[in-house]
Design an enzyme around this catalytic site. Structure first.
Site: not given
Length: 242
Positions: A55, A122
């Site tokens: 992320d 991610e």
């Protein structure tokens, strides 16, 4: 996690080739398998251990990509666009385009949903970053997709989430969130000024806006407030620094 079964290795190699993932010759295949494994399959080694890093890397890669390609855009606009690019909805869409779902292992009976896809993507970004600890491979893989999605977002102002961008800004500097005061002033469907909204932070009004819906009016107010509030908070931070 031990070495992969040959069948799983072949599956991952197939996906890497289909998705044009860089560094195929040096990839840590065990780690990539972890990035594509849900905790329902392996409670110890799954994508949750990687998605936090992914992320952060994805946020930085998207920021660099936007600033390099749209140097004349305001910080507020780019922040709003970025919030859309790194949202679960957009990441899930991108994961589908990369055909990630068939290679994500999940417990029998469970259905792969948008959140699973976003989190796994991610995690894959984290795997790619960990190969070199550089953004280059990540950007080489995703820049074209990010720019294509950015063009869509910029052509449709309703998709630019200035409210999220403003909330991220205030959270970075304070525990206080912005508050919106929205009223219906023209009860006519489609009226561009049907709703009027102001956004407040620390008992100060930072921006106002109008829209045919409550949501659009609040987005307009957030857009008006962003750059002004960012400059103020940045100045406060620099003034208080030792």
């Amino acid at each position: 996690m031990t070495d992969l079964p040959p069948s799983r290795q072949r599956q991952l190699e197939q996906w890497v080739q289909k998705s044009a993932l860089p560094a195929a010759g040096t990839l840590n295949w065990v780690r990539l398998n972890q990035a594509l494994t849900h905790k329902s399959v392996d409670a110890a080694d799954n994508y949750e251990q990687l998605e936090l890093l992914g992320d952060a890397v994805l946020r930085l890669a998207a920021t660099e990509c936007l600033q390099e390609n749209f140097p004349s855009a305001s910080v507020g606009e780019l922040s709003a666009v970025r919030s859309v690019l790194i949202s679960d909805r957009t990441l899930a869409q991108l994961a589908q385009e990369l055909d990630l779902a068939p290679y994500l292992t999940i417990a029998r009976g469970m259905t792969v949903g948008p959140t699973h896809l976003a989190d796994a993507l991610e995690a894959v970004v984290a795997v790619l970053y960990l190969e070199t600890h550089a953004l280059g491979p990540v950007r080489a893989w995703l820049d074209n997709s990010l720019l294509r999605l950015t063009a869509v977002v910029r052509q449709d102002p309703t998709r630019q989430n200035y409210k999220v961008a403003l909330q991220e800004l205030t959270q970075a500097h304070s525990k206080t969130l912005p508050q919106y005061r929205t009223v219906e002033q023209q009860p006519v469907d489609g009226d561009p000024q049907r709703y009027a909204s102001t956004v407040w932070f620390r008992e100060t009004c930072w921006g106002s806006g109008y829209g045919p819906t409550k949501k659009q009016a609040e987005q307009a107010a957030a857009a008006a407030a962003y750059d002004r509030l960012r400059q103020t908070l940045t100045h406060e931070s620099s003034s208080s620094a030792p």
